[in-house]
Design an enzyme around this catalytic site. Structure first.
Site, PDB file in Angstrom:
ATOM      1  N   SER A 167      20.914 -94.287 -47.061  1.00  0.00           N
ATOM      2  CA  SER A 167      19.793 -94.809 -46.279  1.00  0.00           C
ATOM      3  C   SER A 167      19.567 -96.294 -46.588  1.00  0.00           C
ATOM      4  O   SER A 167      20.446 -97.110 -46.344  1.00  0.00           O
ATOM      5  CB  SER A 167      18.545 -93.960 -46.514  1.00  0.00           C
ATOM      6  OG  SER A 167      17.526 -94.297 -45.595  1.00  0.00           O
ATOM      7  N   ASP A 274      20.335 -87.914 -36.470  1.00  0.00           N
ATOM      8  CA  ASP A 274      19.661 -89.048 -37.089  1.00  0.00           C
ATOM      9  C   ASP A 274      19.168 -89.999 -36.005  1.00  0.00           C
ATOM     10  O   ASP A 274      19.924 -90.381 -35.111  1.00  0.00           O
ATOM     11  CB  ASP A 274      20.642 -89.771 -38.018  1.00  0.00           C
ATOM     12  CG  ASP A 274      19.999 -90.855 -38.872  1.00  0.00           C
ATOM     13  OD1 ASP A 274      18.820 -91.190 -38.651  1.00  0.00           O
ATOM     14  OD2 ASP A 274      20.697 -91.374 -39.768  1.00  0.00           O
ATOM     15  N   HIS A 304      18.901 -87.432 -40.816  1.00  0.00           N
ATOM     16  CA  HIS A 304      18.971 -88.595 -41.698  1.00  0.00           C
ATOM     17  C   HIS A 304      18.813 -88.179 -43.159  1.00  0.00           C
ATOM     18  O   HIS A 304      17.926 -87.412 -43.512  1.00  0.00           O
ATOM     19  CB  HIS A 304      17.871 -89.593 -41.330  1.00  0.00           C
ATOM     20  CG  HIS A 304      17.932 -90.862 -42.107  1.00  0.00           C
ATOM     21  ND1 HIS A 304      18.762 -91.905 -41.770  1.00  0.00           N
ATOM     22  CD2 HIS A 304      17.268 -91.262 -43.231  1.00  0.00           C
ATOM     23  CE1 HIS A 304      18.619 -92.890 -42.630  1.00  0.00           C
ATOM     24  NE2 HIS A 304      17.709 -92.531 -43.524  1.00  0.00           N
TER      25      HIS A 304
END
Length: 332
Positions: A167, A274, A304
């Site tokens: 991320s 995502d 995600h």
């Protein structure tokens, strides 16, 4: 006497923090809402915390599998940056810890999981500067192996370093890659004691002012929603910056061109559900357009940050196998 109104909340990120009008940041202790990981506790990995930047009291966690994991050979090194939208997280969170335990044990590899300063107390580029400091620390280990960390001296092959992140950590990987590639001309070929052999981005957290189709059309994920994404960038970027700032948008209108920069191989792991899937696909396409070596793998049905959410799940196990193949396939 003049009276002034008390500070009021200008940004409220539930369970994480509040930013007050006078610049004060109030952080809450219950921000870790990820389900607890189910990684077997008996993985044969040693770990310890060391300071890499005493000025800012920043640490990293060193993970080392048994010395005989790879015969008498030293192991590749994964420098790992955790996620959290630049506003939350630490290497000590159980989920990030579990990810690194698996990677260290099952690749096998020496893993260096680094903390960095968080926004809004420390807006970007603070985290990117800290990542550069991590790489400087790694380089110092290679320059002075006798005076450095004994685990790295014994087990780590610093000519096989892979910069890895999940991320926001994946966003950090991009900026580390560009900084290192841009600085490579300062050294004669082969003289740098550390060789970055590749980059691994897990659901990288990129931004942009214009909505992509996946941002506009996908339903909110369990751990990333569009309002949270917008707010995280507002808190992380320099005041007044838009999501097209180079820190967020690597190919935005103000971002440096990469046409003349040679990057080592990159693996981008994406998730079908995502919100940021289109941004990650565009990133891969633009790297390919500049003839950079890049591999793109999308996990069907995942959201995600799925590896950090459930490191021991089937998809997490496939991520470990994928990273293992990438690392050992580029360890020449």
């Amino acid at each position: 006497m003049s009276s002034s109104s008390p500070p009021h909340v200008v940004e409220d990120m539930p369970h994480v923090l509040q930013l007050l009008s006078d610049g004060t940041v109030v952080r809450f202790a219950d921000y870790d809402t990820l389900p607890p990981p189910s990684v077997p506790p008996a993985l044969p990995v040693q770990w310890k915390d060391v300071v890499y930047d005493a000025t800012h009291d920043l640490k990293l966690r060193v993970y080392r599998p048994p010395p005989d994991s790879c015969g008498n050979n030293k192991l590749p090194v994964l420098v790992y940056f955790h996620g959290g939208g630049y506003v939350l997280g630490t290497f000590a969170l159980p989920n990030f810890h579990a990810c690194c335990l698996r990677l260290a044990a099952e690749l096998p590899a020496v893993v260096l999981s680094a903390d960095y300063r968080l926004a809004p107390e420390h807006r970007l580029p603070a985290a990117l500067d800290d990542a550069a400091s991590v790489m400087d620390w790694v380089r110092a280990q290679a320059v002075d192996a006798a005076g450095g960390d004994p685990w790295l001296a014994e087990s780590a092959d610093l000519r096989r370093v892979f910069v890895t992140g999940d991320s926001a950590g994946g966003n950090i990987v991009h900026h580390v890659a560009v900084r290192l590639a841009s600085a490579s001309g300062e050294l004669s070929p082969g003289l740098d004691p550390v060789r970055v052999a590749g980059h691994v981005m897990l659901c990288p957290f990129f931004g942009g002012a214009e909505r992509t189709a996946s941002e506009a059309e996908f339903p909110p994920g369990p751990f990333l929603t569009l309002p949270w994404y917008d707010q995280a960038w507002r808190l992380a970027l320099p005041p007044g910056a838009t999501r097209d700032h180079p820190f967020a948008n690597p190919f935005g209108p103000e971002s440096p061109a990469l046409g003349g920069v040679a990057l080592p191989p990159t693996l981008v792991v994406a998730a079908e559900r995502d919100l940021l899937r289109d941004r990650q696909a565009d990133y891969v396409a633009r790297l390919k357009a500049t003839e950079q070596p890049v591999e793109h793998v999308e996990f069907e049905g995942q959201h995600h940050g799925f590896f950090a959410v459930e490191p021991a799940g089937d998809a997490g196990s496939e991520v470990v196998r994928l990273v293992r193949r990438f690392v050992y396939g580029n360890s020449y």
